[in-house]
Each structure stands twice: as C-alpha cells, then as structure tokens.
Design a protein around this motif. Structure first.
Motif, PDB file in Angstrom:
ATOM      1  N   ARG A   1       0.856  -1.174   0.000  1.00  0.00           N
ATOM      2  CA  ARG A   1       0.000   0.000   0.000  1.00  0.00           C
ATOM      3  C   ARG A   1       0.892   1.224   0.000  1.00  0.00           C
ATOM      4  O   ARG A   1       1.948   1.232   0.579  1.00  0.00           O
ATOM      5  CB  ARG A   1      -0.908  -0.002   1.227  1.00  0.00           C
ATOM      6  N   GLU A   2       0.422   2.244  -0.676  1.00  0.00           N
ATOM      7  CA  GLU A   2       1.254   3.440  -0.814  1.00  0.00           C
ATOM      8  C   GLU A   2       1.036   4.422   0.342  1.00  0.00           C
ATOM      9  O   GLU A   2       1.738   5.391   0.463  1.00  0.00           O
ATOM     10  CB  GLU A   2       0.913   4.163  -2.130  1.00  0.00           C
ATOM     11  N   ASN A   3       0.042   4.158   1.182  1.00  0.00           N
ATOM     12  CA  ASN A   3      -0.350   5.174   2.159  1.00  0.00           C
ATOM     13  C   ASN A   3       0.439   5.133   3.460  1.00  0.00           C
ATOM     14  O   ASN A   3       0.075   5.746   4.445  1.00  0.00           O
ATOM     15  CB  ASN A   3      -1.847   5.049   2.463  1.00  0.00           C
TER      16      ASN A   3
ATOM     17  N   PRO B   1       3.789  -6.965   5.222  1.00  0.00           N
ATOM     18  CA  PRO B   1       5.067  -7.681   5.203  1.00  0.00           C
ATOM     19  C   PRO B   1       5.957  -7.259   4.033  1.00  0.00           C
ATOM     20  O   PRO B   1       7.154  -7.513   4.029  1.00  0.00           O
ATOM     21  CB  PRO B   1       4.642  -9.147   5.069  1.00  0.00           C
ATOM     22  N   ALA B   2       5.340  -6.595   3.023  1.00  0.00           N
ATOM     23  CA  ALA B   2       6.100  -6.181   1.842  1.00  0.00           C
ATOM     24  C   ALA B   2       6.408  -4.693   1.814  1.00  0.00           C
ATOM     25  O   ALA B   2       7.067  -4.221   0.892  1.00  0.00           O
ATOM     26  CB  ALA B   2       5.321  -6.557   0.584  1.00  0.00           C
ATOM     27  N   SER B   3       5.951  -3.927   2.803  1.00  0.00           N
ATOM     28  CA  SER B   3       6.117  -2.463   2.706  1.00  0.00           C
ATOM     29  C   SER B   3       7.584  -2.044   2.784  1.00  0.00           C
ATOM     30  O   SER B   3       7.941  -0.949   2.380  1.00  0.00           O
ATOM     31  CB  SER B   3       5.269  -1.737   3.759  1.00  0.00           C
ATOM     32  N   TRP B   4       8.461  -2.933   3.258  1.00  0.00           N
ATOM     33  CA  TRP B   4       9.899  -2.636   3.248  1.00  0.00           C
ATOM     34  C   TRP B   4      10.410  -2.369   1.841  1.00  0.00           C
ATOM     35  O   TRP B   4      11.406  -1.692   1.635  1.00  0.00           O
ATOM     36  CB  TRP B   4      10.696  -3.774   3.888  1.00  0.00           C
ATOM     37  N   ARG B   5       9.689  -2.904   0.834  1.00  0.00           N
ATOM     38  CA  ARG B   5      10.160  -2.784  -0.548  1.00  0.00           C
ATOM     39  C   ARG B   5      10.146  -1.342  -1.054  1.00  0.00           C
ATOM     40  O   ARG B   5      10.752  -1.038  -2.076  1.00  0.00           O
ATOM     41  CB  ARG B   5       9.318  -3.667  -1.465  1.00  0.00           C
ATOM     42  N   LEU B   6       9.431  -0.467  -0.327  1.00  0.00           N
ATOM     43  CA  LEU B   6       9.407   0.941  -0.719  1.00  0.00           C
ATOM     44  C   LEU B   6      10.607   1.704  -0.171  1.00  0.00           C
ATOM     45  O   LEU B   6      10.794   2.873  -0.467  1.00  0.00           O
ATOM     46  CB  LEU B   6       8.120   1.600  -0.206  1.00  0.00           C
TER      47      LEU B   6
END
Ligand code: PEP
Ligand code: CO
Length: 472
Positions: A9-11, A16-21
């Motif tokens: 999610r961009e917000n 578990p994947a938000s580290w990819r940002l």
C-alpha cells in the motif's frame, strides 16, 4: 514486485512487503528476479517453524528480564552453515548453551532464558559487496542462505534456491532440537547429558566438573522436596533467533495466525536487526516495526542517543513489555565513552528496554597474518565494563550475546589455555567471525556470574517471582 503475502500500500501503512518501498542495505544482487519470487512463494506455503504462542511466551520472559527477574543468554555461531547441519554439531551447541545457562542461573540466582543463534542464522552482512583475491573479484560470501563460501564464480553467485534450502535446514535443526527436549535432554537433574568429551583435556576440568555436579545436586535435592523448582519447569526452555537480514526470505515467513492480532515472523522466535541495517529510514526498520515478535537490535559506538530514541519510538511505540531488546557492541576501547550517554538518554526518556551486552563484535581484530580473531581479555574487559557502567547509570544489564560453539575450535585468542596466534590455524573453522570455544565459553559464564554479583545492585521496579517458561 508483488508480494506473496499481499499487495503493497502506498499510504504508509505496514504490510510484510512495505519494506520494498525503502532502501534495503546488505541485500544480494539476484540475477533472476522471477526465480526469487517463485522461491519466496513456495516458502510462503510451507508450515511455520515456530508458533505464535511460543513467541508470545518468549516476549513475556523478556519482559521479566527487563524487570530484573530473569537473565538472557543469547548465543551460538556467527553463521550457521548447511554443511554443519548434523547431529553432533547440534547436540554440542545445545550442550554448551545449557551448561552456561546452568552456571549463570545458579550464580545469578535467576532463571535464564536460553536463546540460540541457530536454526536459521544463515545470512551475513558484509563490509564490502565484493572480494578480490589474486586479481579476481567476486561477490562477497553473504551466508549459506545466499551463496557459498568457496572463492569461485559459480559458488559466489547469489542463488534464490538457497533460501528454500535454508528454510529446510532450519526445520531439520529445530526438529532434532525439539526431539532432544522431548527425550529429556533439557532436564536440569541430568546435566551429565550436556557433558562435552573434551572437558577432560581442559586445564579447568576439575573446576567445571565440580561446579556442574554441585549445581545438579542442588537441583535434584530441590526436585525431591518439591517436584518442581519455583514455577520454572524442570525441563528447561529454549528459543531460536537469527539476524533477519535477507528481506525477501523474512517476508515469505511472515504470517497471520488465527485468533491473534497482527503479523508474526514464524521462522524464529527472536529476529534481530544487525548494526549495519538499523537506519531509521531503511527497509529493515520498516519490516521489523510491523512484527508481533519481540525484536532485538544491535547498537554500536556511532549510535547517537537521539537516533536511538527515535528507533525505539518506531519499533515500540506503545511501550509493550518485552518487545525491545538492545544489544550493545561497543568494543572494549569505546564502551566507556559510548555506552553511558545511550543508557542515560533511554532512562531519562522513560523507555523500557532489555539491555544486553555483546562483547564480541566490537573486539574483532586481524592478526598480522590476516586471520580474523578476538582476544579473550578484550571480551572480558567489555563485559566487566558493561556491568560497571550499567550499575553506575542505574540501569540493569539483563543479558549477554555471544558467539560460541560446542566444538573445540581455536578462533579466539587467550582464555584459560592461553591460545596464541600460532594456535589459531590448528582448528579455525568459522566461515565468518571467530567464536569462543567450549572452554572459553564456560570460563566466560563463570566470569559473568562473578562480575554481575560484584556490580552495583540496581533495584528492579517489580519483585514478583518468575513466570513459567515452557519447553519449545
Ligand atoms: C553478528 O551478530 O554476527 C553481526 C554481524 O553483528 P553486528 O551487526 O553487531 O556487527
Ligand atoms: Co558475527
């Protein structure tokens, strides 16, 4: 890149994947991204290695340690290797950890939480991405979960399939460990199960044997009196831990469970953040902030008090007891100036953490012949200084973090047998950092009980008895 666990999610909310940002340090460069995603998906479908119940139980035990009612012994190899996944190595590792815990528990008069750096300690941070030998430059060895140690191009190519193997080797290690416990290995009335063969060759053999025998006798005596000793089970608890460095792998093992809120890393009980990946804006801190597991973080001499407070705020915003363990690794030369400001800042901010000392990683040196080693005297000196400084600051040092092995290696200098530089080549086996051998580890355990008893006493805020810790 799409996550096997759900879309990003961009917000700013966590997944578990938000580290990819964020920018991820210390990641290998895989040339086949599709294969990487495929392996992660396959791992994501496998059963977990540990349960959320065990994780919560460890968190409660760590909360007790924070309050001065337990002591944490966190130790094992610098890096596990696939080749060492055999019965003898696993048994010897457990033996040394258990013997040390027996000495610590007896000396400190406190239950000891045993956490192994194993069943998953396969990823290593490196100071350089590449290594040059004899004019040839190849990717650095980043642990068996990434590539192989041999210096040739095929071995050093990061291979995603190794993540799958690492998960399988972790499961094998843990399966055997659990079977040993089921069979009574952890029974405190029988520490002879934990005896290592080469104790007889040690200059301190008689001292070790006497101490262990005395402790065992008192356990047997208490057991015959009361059946159980306090609320602690006679069979001793054990938990696993690794540096959660390789984020595609860690993401794949991060799951929800029925009847509990939030996300758990179900490959290990206690994941930790290494010193090179603790950038507050980096991918690792993003990944860790969303986990329900207790979290440990290495803290080095360049950490500034204000930055540490920000990290604690991000990782433990609600001051959850047992959530945050800080492992300081300053080096014996820097601890006196580097540690006090951090302790003072955390105390003044009213933050509750479990302070642990790692007297290994700030004391690594290279001999003139190019061998990586650590001197026992420097390890001892950082350890003693840590107890004194905590005493003076009014904070409690509640654990130790060590690199050690049950094998009779010659990797660290000094100790009772006074290992010299020329001895190092005799049994130097580590693929990354030098470990204390069995004898040096036992010597350190005895030393810890002495310095902890001599250190100024810090009165805990609570004086209730220990909660039970179950066998894994
Ligand atoms: C380690 O624990 O093996 C390690 C690499 O430690 P640090 O992050 O403290 O350097
Ligand atoms: Co290490």
């Amino acid at each position: 890149m799409n996550s096997p666990q759900g879309s990003m999610r961009e917000n700013g909310s966590w997944t578990p994947a938000s580290w990819r940002l964020r920018e991820a340090q210390q990641q290998p460069c895989y040339d086949d991204r599709a294969q990487l995603e495929n392996v992660a998906r396959r791992i994501g479908k496998l059963p977990p290695l540990v349960t959320s119940g065990e994780i919560q139980e460890l968190k409660r035990a760590l909360a007790d340690a924070q309050e001065g009612r337990r002591f944490l012994l966190h130790g094992g190899d610098c890096a596990e290797s696939f080749g060492d996944c055999d019965a003898d190595t696993i048994v010897n590792r457990l033996k040394v950890l258990f013997q040390m815990s027996l000495i610590l528990g007896h000396g400190l008069k406190q239950p000891v939480i045993r956490v192994g750096r194993f069943a998953g300690q396969y990823a290593k941070p490196r100071s350089s991405d590449r290594e040059t030998v004899g004019g040839e430059t190849l990717p650095s060895f980043r642990g068996d979960i990434v590539n192989a140690a041999a210096f040739d191009a095929a071995a050093r190519r990061p291979d995603p399939e190794r993540m799958f193997q690492a998960y399988a080797f972790s499961a094998l290690t843990l399966n055997f460990t659990r079977a040993l416990f089921e069979g009574g290995f952890g029974d405190l009335r029988h520490p002879e199960y934990w005896q290592l063969d080469w104790i007889d060759q040690s200059p301190r053999a008689i001292e070790y044997r006497r101490e262990v025998e005395e402790i065992a006798n008192s356990w047997r005596f208490l057991h015959t009196l009361g059946g159980q000793v306090g609320t602690e089970r006679v069979s001793a608890g054990f938990y696993t831990s690794h540096e959660a460095l390789l984020l595609p792998f860690e993401e794949a093992v991060t799951r929800r469970v029925p009847h509990r809120r939030g996300w758990f890393n179900l490959s290990t009980h206690l994941p930790w953040i290494g010193m090179r990946t603790s950038d507050i804006d980096g991918a690792h801190i993003e990944y860790f902030r969303g986990l329900q597991n207790p979290v440990a973080m290495k803290v080095g001499p360049s950490t500034r008090p204000a930055d540490l407070l920000r990290l604690i705020e991000v990782l433990n915003p609600h001051e959850e007891p047992g959530r945050m363990t800080l492992i300081t690794r300053m080096g014996c030369k820097h601890i006196a100036e580097a540690l006090p400001p951090l302790l003072a800042a955390v105390r003044r901010a009213g933050r509750h953490v479990l302070w642990v000392v790692d007297p290994m990683h700030g004391n690594t040196e290279t001999t003139p012949t190019g061998i990586k080693t650590r001197h026992f005297d420097n390890i001892r000196s950082e350890l003693e200084a840590a107890f004194q400084i905590h005493g003076a600051e009014g904070t409690r040092l509640g654990g130790v973090h060590l690199e050690m092995t049950g094998e009779d290696v010659t990797e660290c200098l000094g100790g009772a047998r006074s290992l010299q530089e020329q001895d190092l080549s005799r049994a130097y086996k580590t693929t990354v950092d030098p470990r204390l051998n069995y004898e040096q580890a036992m010597e350190l355990a005895m030393l810890i009980t002495k310095v902890a008893r001599a250190a100024p006493k810090v009165t805990g805020r609570a004086a209730a008895g220990p909660r039970p810790v179950a066998v894994i």
